[in-house]
Write a protein that holds these residues in place. Structure first.
Motif, PDB file in Angstrom:
ATOM      1  N   THR A 107      -6.256   8.357  -2.822  1.00 32.04           N
ATOM      2  CA  THR A 107      -6.282   6.954  -2.388  1.00 32.04           C
ATOM      3  C   THR A 107      -6.317   5.994  -3.579  1.00 32.04           C
ATOM      4  O   THR A 107      -6.028   4.814  -3.434  1.00 32.04           O
ATOM      5  CB  THR A 107      -7.466   6.663  -1.428  1.00 32.04           C
ATOM      6  OG1 THR A 107      -8.707   6.817  -2.120  1.00 32.04           O
ATOM      7  CG2 THR A 107      -7.447   7.582  -0.217  1.00 32.04           C
ATOM      8  N   GLN A 108      -6.676   6.526  -4.766  1.00 34.08           N
ATOM      9  CA  GLN A 108      -6.623   5.689  -5.972  1.00 34.08           C
ATOM     10  C   GLN A 108      -5.237   5.717  -6.604  1.00 34.08           C
ATOM     11  O   GLN A 108      -5.002   5.056  -7.612  1.00 34.08           O
ATOM     12  CB  GLN A 108      -7.644   6.179  -7.003  1.00 34.08           C
ATOM     13  CG  GLN A 108      -9.105   5.998  -6.578  1.00 34.08           C
ATOM     14  CD  GLN A 108     -10.074   6.534  -7.617  1.00 34.08           C
ATOM     15  OE1 GLN A 108      -9.867   7.622  -8.175  1.00 34.08           O
ATOM     16  NE2 GLN A 108     -11.128   5.793  -7.883  1.00 34.08           N
ATOM     17  N   ILE A 109      -4.341   6.531  -6.020  1.00 35.53           N
ATOM     18  CA  ILE A 109      -3.015   6.703  -6.649  1.00 35.53           C
ATOM     19  C   ILE A 109      -1.872   6.191  -5.769  1.00 35.53           C
ATOM     20  O   ILE A 109      -1.064   5.365  -6.198  1.00 35.53           O
ATOM     21  CB  ILE A 109      -2.802   8.196  -7.018  1.00 35.53           C
ATOM     22  CG1 ILE A 109      -3.867   8.638  -8.041  1.00 35.53           C
ATOM     23  CG2 ILE A 109      -1.391   8.414  -7.565  1.00 35.53           C
ATOM     24  CD1 ILE A 109      -3.862  10.120  -8.359  1.00 35.53           C
ATOM     25  N   TYR A 110      -1.806   6.701  -4.492  1.00 35.86           N
ATOM     26  CA  TYR A 110      -0.570   6.353  -3.770  1.00 35.86           C
ATOM     27  C   TYR A 110      -0.601   4.935  -3.169  1.00 35.86           C
ATOM     28  O   TYR A 110      -1.644   4.299  -3.129  1.00 35.86           O
ATOM     29  CB  TYR A 110      -0.125   7.410  -2.767  1.00 35.86           C
ATOM     30  CG  TYR A 110      -0.995   7.866  -1.618  1.00 35.86           C
ATOM     31  CD1 TYR A 110      -2.076   7.170  -1.143  1.00 35.86           C
ATOM     32  CD2 TYR A 110      -0.643   9.065  -0.978  1.00 35.86           C
ATOM     33  CE1 TYR A 110      -2.809   7.643  -0.057  1.00 35.86           C
ATOM     34  CE2 TYR A 110      -1.380   9.550   0.097  1.00 35.86           C
ATOM     35  CZ  TYR A 110      -2.468   8.828   0.552  1.00 35.86           C
ATOM     36  OH  TYR A 110      -3.179   9.285   1.609  1.00 35.86           O
ATOM     37  N   GLU A 111       0.598   4.487  -2.816  1.00 32.86           N
ATOM     38  CA  GLU A 111       0.839   3.094  -2.346  1.00 32.86           C
ATOM     39  C   GLU A 111       0.327   2.076  -3.360  1.00 32.86           C
ATOM     40  O   GLU A 111      -0.186   1.009  -3.015  1.00 32.86           O
ATOM     41  CB  GLU A 111       0.281   2.903  -0.934  1.00 32.86           C
ATOM     42  CG  GLU A 111       0.951   3.883   0.018  1.00 32.86           C
ATOM     43  CD  GLU A 111       0.942   3.499   1.470  1.00 32.86           C
ATOM     44  OE1 GLU A 111       0.798   2.303   1.776  1.00 32.86           O
ATOM     45  OE2 GLU A 111       1.119   4.412   2.301  1.00 32.86           O
ATOM     46  N   GLY A 112       0.465   2.435  -4.627  1.00 34.50           N
ATOM     47  CA  GLY A 112       0.049   1.576  -5.737  1.00 34.50           C
ATOM     48  C   GLY A 112      -1.297   2.042  -6.279  1.00 34.50           C
ATOM     49  O   GLY A 112      -2.286   2.043  -5.563  1.00 34.50           O
ATOM     50  N   THR A 113      -1.299   2.433  -7.551  1.00 34.17           N
ATOM     51  CA  THR A 113      -2.546   2.885  -8.184  1.00 34.17           C
ATOM     52  C   THR A 113      -3.566   1.735  -8.205  1.00 34.17           C
ATOM     53  O   THR A 113      -3.208   0.567  -7.992  1.00 34.17           O
ATOM     54  CB  THR A 113      -2.288   3.313  -9.637  1.00 34.17           C
ATOM     55  OG1 THR A 113      -1.792   2.156 -10.337  1.00 34.17           O
ATOM     56  CG2 THR A 113      -1.270   4.446  -9.736  1.00 34.17           C
ATOM     57  N   THR A 114      -4.797   2.082  -8.535  1.00 37.77           N
ATOM     58  CA  THR A 114      -5.840   1.053  -8.668  1.00 37.77           C
ATOM     59  C   THR A 114      -5.409   0.005  -9.704  1.00 37.77           C
ATOM     60  O   THR A 114      -5.637  -1.194  -9.528  1.00 37.77           O
ATOM     61  CB  THR A 114      -7.159   1.736  -9.102  1.00 37.77           C
ATOM     62  OG1 THR A 114      -7.476   2.694  -8.094  1.00 37.77           O
ATOM     63  CG2 THR A 114      -8.285   0.745  -9.246  1.00 37.77           C
ATOM     64  N   LYS A 123      -4.707  -4.135  -9.321  1.00 35.88           N
ATOM     65  CA  LYS A 123      -5.285  -5.191 -10.168  1.00 35.88           C
ATOM     66  C   LYS A 123      -4.189  -6.121 -10.717  1.00 35.88           C
ATOM     67  O   LYS A 123      -4.419  -7.314 -10.904  1.00 35.88           O
ATOM     68  CB  LYS A 123      -6.126  -4.569 -11.280  1.00 35.88           C
ATOM     69  CG  LYS A 123      -7.412  -3.973 -10.688  1.00 35.88           C
ATOM     70  CD  LYS A 123      -8.294  -3.276 -11.680  1.00 35.88           C
ATOM     71  CE  LYS A 123      -9.433  -2.612 -10.877  1.00 35.88           C
ATOM     72  NZ  LYS A 123     -10.380  -1.880 -11.697  1.00 35.88           N
ATOM     73  N   ILE A 124      -2.996  -5.550 -10.942  1.00 41.57           N
ATOM     74  CA  ILE A 124      -1.859  -6.405 -11.342  1.00 41.57           C
ATOM     75  C   ILE A 124      -1.565  -7.380 -10.198  1.00 41.57           C
ATOM     76  O   ILE A 124      -1.420  -8.590 -10.409  1.00 41.57           O
ATOM     77  CB  ILE A 124      -0.592  -5.556 -11.626  1.00 41.57           C
ATOM     78  CG1 ILE A 124      -0.771  -4.670 -12.851  1.00 41.57           C
ATOM     79  CG2 ILE A 124       0.635  -6.454 -11.787  1.00 41.57           C
ATOM     80  CD1 ILE A 124       0.442  -3.763 -13.143  1.00 41.57           C
ATOM     81  N   VAL A 125      -1.496  -6.841  -8.989  1.00 38.37           N
ATOM     82  CA  VAL A 125      -1.163  -7.689  -7.831  1.00 38.37           C
ATOM     83  C   VAL A 125      -2.220  -8.781  -7.659  1.00 38.37           C
ATOM     84  O   VAL A 125      -1.896  -9.970  -7.519  1.00 38.37           O
ATOM     85  CB  VAL A 125      -1.049  -6.840  -6.535  1.00 38.37           C
ATOM     86  CG1 VAL A 125      -0.889  -7.726  -5.304  1.00 38.37           C
ATOM     87  CG2 VAL A 125       0.124  -5.852  -6.628  1.00 38.37           C
ATOM     88  N   VAL A 126      -3.493  -8.387  -7.710  1.00 38.55           N
ATOM     89  CA  VAL A 126      -4.571  -9.362  -7.499  1.00 38.55           C
ATOM     90  C   VAL A 126      -4.524 -10.430  -8.587  1.00 38.55           C
ATOM     91  O   VAL A 126      -4.521 -11.637  -8.301  1.00 38.55           O
ATOM     92  CB  VAL A 126      -5.957  -8.663  -7.491  1.00 38.55           C
ATOM     93  CG1 VAL A 126      -7.079  -9.698  -7.494  1.00 38.55           C
ATOM     94  CG2 VAL A 126      -6.085  -7.746  -6.276  1.00 38.55           C
TER      95      VAL A 126
END
Ligand code: CAA
Length: 383
Positions: free
Chosen positions: A359-366, A370-373
Motif C-alpha cells: 500500500t506504500q507502493i502501488y497507485e503511487g508510492t508514498t 507527497k509530490i501530488v500534495v
C-alpha cells in the motif's frame, strides 16, 4: 457536519464484514502461501455486487457512493487484501474511468460486463522503466487511421492474467510528451497481445500480477477513451479515486491487525497476568487505535468530497500516504504483540504485515503522494 452513516452504508459494511469473516477467512493462509487466485471468492463478490459498486445501475452497477465503497474495502481488507485489491482495481481504476469518460457504445460493450463482474478489468500504466515517472511512457500507440498499432511492455499489472478488458496507456505523439498519451481499451483475445510472467510477491500473493506484452496489436479507434492526447489526464484522474480505494485497503489491513492484537492481548498471559494489563502493551494498542481512527477520518473525508463532486485529489493523496504508513506501523506492532506466535502464518498478522507494504507502493508510492500534495498546496488546491 454529520458523523452518522446512513442505513444503506451500514448495511453494505455489514454485508462486506460477514462475507469477509465467513467466506474470505477460510483458506486465506493457503491462498497466500501457494499464490492461489481466489476464483470462487471473486465469483461470489461479483454476485454480491462488489465489483461495480459505484457504477450506475443502468450499466449493471450498484449505484453506491464512495463512502460505502470505503466501508466495504476496509472490511474485505481486514481479512484478505488479495481479494480487496481485485475489488479496488475493477471499481476505481477500470469502471470509474469508463463510466466517466467512455462513449455510450464503450459503456454498453464493456462497462456492463465489468460492473456486473461477468469479467474483470485491468489498468495498464506502469512499465519496466516508467513507474513513478509515469509521463515517460515507452509503449506506443501509432495512429494508423482507423486503428492504433500498439507496441510495448507493461509491468506489475493487477488482474493481469485474469482480466478480459485492459485499459492501456500508451504514447501516440512523443513530441507532445504527456499531452500526446492515449488510453485504449484492449480486449484479451486481440492478436499480438500476450500475458507475461506472473510475479512471485512478498504480499497480496493470491492476487494475480503479471507483465503484459503488446506486439503490433491493432486497436480500433473507437476503443480510445476521450480525445486524442487525453490518456495521461485520464490516468491521473482515475488514480485520484484509486488512491481512496488503496487508502481504505491500508486502513482495513491496519484495523484487522489491531483487532487481532487486541484480542490476543486479552488471552495471552505473561508475568502472571494477561499481557493487556502491561502498560507496554496498552500504549501500543492506544497508539494503533489513535492512528487508525485518524486515517479513517481522512479517508472518509476524501470519499465525501468525491461524492460531493469537489476536488479531492489532495486529500486522497494525503489519506493514501498516511493510511499506508499506519498500516505498516500497526502490522509491525501487531506482530510484536503476538511475539513468537506473530511470526508464524497461523496467527494472520505476519501476512497482514507483508500485505501492508504494497500500500506504500502501488497507485503511487508514498513519495509520489507527497509530490501530488505539495504541488497542489503550492497551486492553492487544499483540502
Ligand atoms: N490529478 C490530476 N492531474 C494530475 C495529478 C493528479 N493527482 N498529478 C499530476 N497531474 C497532472 C498535472 O497537473 C499535469 O497536467 P498539465 O500538464 O495539464 O498541467 C500533468 O499531470 C503532468 O504532471 P507534472 O507536470 O507534475 O508531471 P511529473 O512528471 O513531474 O509528475 C506524477 C507526475 C504526479 C509524478 C505522476 O507521474 C504520477 O502520479 N506518478 C505515479 C503513477 C502511479 O500512481 N502509478 C501507479 C500505477 S497503477 C497501479 O499501481 C495499479 C495497480 O495495478 C494496483
Amino acid at each position: 457536519m454529520d458523523f452518522q452513516f446512513t442505513e444503506e452504508q451500514l448495511m453494505i459494511r455489514d454485508m462486506a464484514r460477514n462475507f469477509a469473516q465467513n467466506v474470505l477467512k477460510q483458506g486465506v493462509i493457503e491462498r497466500d502461501r501457494d499464490m492461489i487466485y481466489p476464483t470462487d471468492e471473486v465469483k461470489q463478490m461479483a454476485e454480491l455486487g462488489f465489483l461495480g459498486m459505484m457504477v450506475d445501475p443502468q450499466y449493471n452497477g450498484g449505484g453506491m457512493d464512495t463512502i460505502s465503497y470505503v466501508l466495504a474495502m476496509e472490511e474485505l481488507s481486514k481479512v484478505d487484501a488479495s481479494c480487496s485489491v481485485i475489488v479496488s482495481v475493477n471499481n476505481s481504476l477500470v469502471c470509474w474511468g469508463l463510466e466517466k469518460y467512455g462513449t455510450e457504445a464503450q459503456k454498453e460493450k464493456y462497462l456492463k460486463r465489468l460492473a456486473s463482474g461477468e469479467c474483470l478489468g485491468a489498468f495498464a500504466l506502469s512499465e519496466p522503466e516508467a513507474g513513478s515517472d509515469a509521463t515517460s511512457q515507452r509503449t506506443t500507440a501509432e495512429d494508423k487511421g482507423d486503428y492504433y498499432l500498439l507496441n510495448g511492455i507493461k509491468n506489475w499489472i493487477t488482474n493481469g492474467g485474469k482480466a478480459e478488458i485492459y485499459l492501456v496507456i500508451a504514447q501516440t505523439h512523443p513530441e507532445k510528451r504527456h499531452k500526446g498519451i492515449n488510453v485504449l481499451i484492449v480486449e484479451r483475445d486481440s492478436p499480438g497481445f500476450e500475458v507475461g510472467v506472473k510475479e512471485d510477491k512478498l504480499g497480496i500473493r493470491a492476487s494475480d500480477t503479471h507483465s503484459l506484452i503488446f506486439t503490433d496489436v491493432k486497436v480500433p479507434k473507437e476503443n480510445r477513451i476521450g480525445d486524442d492526447g487525453f490518456g495521461f489526464t485520464f490516468a491521473m484522474n482515475t488514480l485520484n479515486g484509486g488512491r481512496i480505494g488503496i487508502a481504505a485497503q491500508a486502513l482495513g489491513i491496519a484495523s484487522g491487525a489491531y483487532e487481532l492484537a487486541l484480542a490476543y492481548s486479552k488471552v495471552r498471559k505473561a508475568f502472571g497476568t494477561e499481557i493487556c494489563n502491561h502498560q507496554a502493551i496498552q500504549f501500543k494498542l492506544a497508539d494503533m487505535a489513535t492512528e487508525i481512527e485518524a486515517a479513517r477520518l481522512m479517508i472518509l473525508k476524501a470519499a465525501y468530497l468525491k461524492d460531493q463532486g469537489e476536488d479531492f485529489s489532495t486529500l486522497a493523496a494525503m489519506a493514501k500516504s498516511f493510511a499506508s504508513d499506519v498500516a505498516m506501523k500497526t502490522t509491525i506492532e501487531a506482530v510484536q504483540i503476538h511475539g513468537g506466535y506473530g511470526y508464524v502464518k497461523e496467527y494472520h498478522v505476519e501476512r497482514l504485515m507483508r500485505d501492508a507494504k504494497i500500500t506504500q507502493i502501488y497507485e503511487g508510492t508514498t513519495e509520489v503522494q507527497k509530490i501530488v500534495v505539495s504541488r497542489n498546496l503550492l497551486k492553492g488546491i487544499t483540502v
